[in-house]
Motif scaffolding. Structure first.
Motif, PDB file in Angstrom:
ATOM      1  N   SER A   1       2.006  -2.414  19.063  1.00  0.00           N
ATOM      2  CA  SER A   1       0.582  -3.132  18.205  1.00  0.00           C
ATOM      3  C   SER A   1      -0.522  -2.366  16.784  1.00  0.00           C
ATOM      4  N   VAL A   2      -0.409  -1.480  16.736  1.00  0.00           N
ATOM      5  CA  VAL A   2       0.025  -0.538  15.781  1.00  0.00           C
ATOM      6  C   VAL A   2       1.214  -0.520  14.553  1.00  0.00           C
ATOM      7  N   VAL A   3       2.092  -0.042  15.214  1.00  0.00           N
ATOM      8  CA  VAL A   3       3.586  -0.740  14.080  1.00  0.00           C
ATOM      9  C   VAL A   3       3.488  -2.178  13.103  1.00  0.00           C
ATOM     10  N   GLU A   4       2.977  -2.947  14.088  1.00  0.00           N
ATOM     11  CA  GLU A   4       3.625  -4.134  13.811  1.00  0.00           C
ATOM     12  C   GLU A   4       2.291  -4.041  12.465  1.00  0.00           C
ATOM     13  N   GLU A   5       1.284  -3.829  12.356  1.00  0.00           N
ATOM     14  CA  GLU A   5       0.590  -3.866  11.068  1.00  0.00           C
ATOM     15  C   GLU A   5       0.461  -2.570  10.050  1.00  0.00           C
ATOM     16  N   LEU A   6       1.459  -2.260  10.300  1.00  0.00           N
ATOM     17  CA  LEU A   6       1.821  -1.375   8.793  1.00  0.00           C
ATOM     18  C   LEU A   6       2.258  -1.590   8.046  1.00  0.00           C
ATOM     19  N   ASP A   7       2.620  -0.813   6.794  1.00  0.00           N
ATOM     20  CA  ASP A   7       2.707  -0.598   5.373  1.00  0.00           C
ATOM     21  C   ASP A   7       4.749  -0.481   5.636  1.00  0.00           C
ATOM     22  N   GLN A   8       5.545  -1.368   5.885  1.00  0.00           N
ATOM     23  CA  GLN A   8       6.765  -0.817   6.480  1.00  0.00           C
ATOM     24  C   GLN A   8       7.327  -0.176   5.080  1.00  0.00           C
ATOM     25  N   ASP A   9       7.156  -0.137   3.752  1.00  0.00           N
ATOM     26  CA  ASP A   9       7.300   0.783   2.735  1.00  0.00           C
ATOM     27  C   ASP A   9       6.968   1.843   2.930  1.00  0.00           C
ATOM     28  N   ALA A  10       5.897   2.512   3.787  1.00  0.00           N
ATOM     29  CA  ALA A  10       5.239   3.585   3.590  1.00  0.00           C
ATOM     30  C   ALA A  10       5.302   4.269   4.584  1.00  0.00           C
ATOM     31  N   PHE A  11       6.128   3.858   5.734  1.00  0.00           N
ATOM     32  CA  PHE A  11       6.424   4.876   6.966  1.00  0.00           C
ATOM     33  C   PHE A  11       8.039   4.898   8.086  1.00  0.00           C
ATOM     34  N   THR A  12       8.599   5.533   8.616  1.00  0.00           N
ATOM     35  CA  THR A  12       9.619   5.758   8.715  1.00  0.00           C
ATOM     36  C   THR A  12       9.139   5.600  10.844  1.00  0.00           C
ATOM     37  N   VAL A  13       9.398   4.958  11.070  1.00  0.00           N
ATOM     38  CA  VAL A  13       9.781   4.206  12.310  1.00  0.00           C
ATOM     39  C   VAL A  13      10.640   4.392  13.107  1.00  0.00           C
ATOM     40  N   ARG A  14      10.554   5.402  14.527  1.00  0.00           N
ATOM     41  CA  ARG A  14      11.997   5.345  15.603  1.00  0.00           C
ATOM     42  C   ARG A  14      10.917   4.601  16.757  1.00  0.00           C
ATOM     43  N   PRO A  15      12.049   4.152  17.381  1.00  0.00           N
ATOM     44  CA  PRO A  15      11.320   3.329  18.984  1.00  0.00           C
ATOM     45  C   PRO A  15      11.363   4.798  20.075  1.00  0.00           C
TER      46      PRO A  15
ATOM     47  N   LEU B   1      -1.056  19.702  17.263  1.00  0.00           N
ATOM     48  CA  LEU B   1      -1.857  19.009  17.871  1.00  0.00           C
ATOM     49  C   LEU B   1      -0.599  17.550  18.239  1.00  0.00           C
ATOM     50  N   ARG B   2      -1.233  17.305  19.150  1.00  0.00           N
ATOM     51  CA  ARG B   2      -0.581  15.592  18.982  1.00  0.00           C
ATOM     52  C   ARG B   2      -1.347  14.093  19.124  1.00  0.00           C
ATOM     53  N   ALA B   3      -1.028  13.203  18.958  1.00  0.00           N
ATOM     54  CA  ALA B   3      -1.814  12.669  18.743  1.00  0.00           C
ATOM     55  C   ALA B   3      -1.376  10.928  19.173  1.00  0.00           C
ATOM     56  N   GLY B   4      -1.825   9.848  19.752  1.00  0.00           N
ATOM     57  CA  GLY B   4      -1.842   8.545  20.150  1.00  0.00           C
ATOM     58  C   GLY B   4      -3.038   7.460  19.981  1.00  0.00           C
ATOM     59  N   LEU B   5      -1.899   6.348  19.576  1.00  0.00           N
ATOM     60  CA  LEU B   5      -2.682   5.575  18.454  1.00  0.00           C
ATOM     61  C   LEU B   5      -2.186   3.904  19.154  1.00  0.00           C
ATOM     62  N   HIS B   6      -3.512   3.046  19.553  1.00  0.00           N
ATOM     63  CA  HIS B   6      -2.945   1.968  19.722  1.00  0.00           C
ATOM     64  C   HIS B   6      -3.621   0.950  19.185  1.00  0.00           C
ATOM     65  N   ARG B   7      -3.837  -0.405  18.830  1.00  0.00           N
ATOM     66  CA  ARG B   7      -4.282  -1.349  18.021  1.00  0.00           C
ATOM     67  C   ARG B   7      -5.240  -2.534  18.761  1.00  0.00           C
ATOM     68  N   GLY B   8      -6.248  -2.359  19.151  1.00  0.00           N
ATOM     69  CA  GLY B   8      -6.387  -4.289  20.454  1.00  0.00           C
ATOM     70  C   GLY B   8      -8.265  -3.768  20.235  1.00  0.00           C
TER      71      GLY B   8
END
Length: 267
Positions: A227-241, A186-193
């Motif tokens: 828009s999703v990443v900016e609202e995340l708990d930064q200590d709970a996720f690894t984020v790569r551009p 499965l692949r997944a995509g998220l966006h907040r708005g």
């Protein structure tokens, strides 16, 4: 010799009476009128409607298929009950867009090619398994499945952390489902708005962006917009551009990231 016909058994007479009563025109019309008064969008049991795997959807399809060639007041009342139940559940579960919502799209990679050769029985068996797993995880993370999309779903969440965790867990769970001749990924995509809610659905640019982000993901990958990443708990996720992201119909300044829950990334 006089042959006397045996009287029809009482249970057959009763069955015939009930069937005739159930099909009386005025009763069927009354039941249909009542169903139109019941809250809810769409037609439960419509075989062309996408399924989310809910037990109420399966019940509605059984009611619709049962005696579909003849009118039935009891069938109309049964569908009215399912429609009312779904309206209560959906209206209570779906988040408000007042403070923004996170939209999730999922899709099975390479599914269409496999499905052409697999046959309906195997295809439906896989889709049921994926649907059941997806809805269980989404609802477990306080999200709501908006609609099924054949080999994927659209879901919404009030909490972006829950949305990302649900997306990742769904990808992981689907990858262990067994299907002959096919390894489901499965692949997944998220966006907040703030998409527009129309009945039980959501429409607008933000929905389209989430779908485009999903289409750019690889198997077992979760992509999310800034828009999703900016609202995340930064200590709970690894984020790569995701620097190679390209998708038609999205803003030129859209930034997309690969997101992995940190407890998974760190082992």
């Amino acid at each position: 010799m006089i042959v006397t016909e045996r009287p029809e058994p009482w249970h057959l007479r009763t069955r015939r009476f009930l069937r005739a009563t159930d099909q009386r025109g005025e009763l069927v019309r009354g039941a249909r009128f009542l169903r139109r008064l019941v809250p809810g969008e769409g037609v439960p049991g419509d075989p062309l409607a996408p399924s989310t795997g809910r037990s109420s959807d399966r019940l509605a399809r059984l009611l619709t298929a049962a005696g579909a060639d003849r009118p039935s007041a009891s069938r109309e009342l049964g569908l009215a009950a399912v429609q009312a139940w779904q309206a209560v559940r959906r209206n209570g579960k779906q988040p408000s867009a007042a403070n923004g919502i996170t939209v999730l799209f999922t899709d099975l990679v390479g599914f269409s090619t496999w499905a052409l050769e697999a046959g309906d029985d195997r295809v439906l068996e896989l889709l049921r398994s994926v649907s059941e797993v997806t809805e269980s995880i989404v609802t477990g993370h306080r999200g709501s499945v908006v609609k099924g999309l054949g080999d994927g779903v659209m879901a919404v969440f009030a909490d972006p952390d829950e949305a990302v965790n649900a997306a990742y867990e769904t990808c992981s769970a689907v990858s262990v489902i067994k299907a002959e001749g096919y390894l489901p990924h499965l692949r997944a995509g998220l966006h907040r708005g703030n998409p527009q809610r129309v009945g039980n659905d959501y429409l607008g640019v933000d929905v389209n962006i989430a779908a485009r982000i999903m289409a750019a993901a690889d198997g077992d990958e979760v992509l999310a917009s800034a828009s999703v990443v900016e609202e995340l708990d930064q200590d709970a996720f690894t984020v790569r551009p995701r620097r190679s992201f390209r998708a038609k119909g999205t803003p030129k300044d859209l930034r997309v990231f690969q997101v992995v829950p940190r407890y998974t990334a760190d082992g």
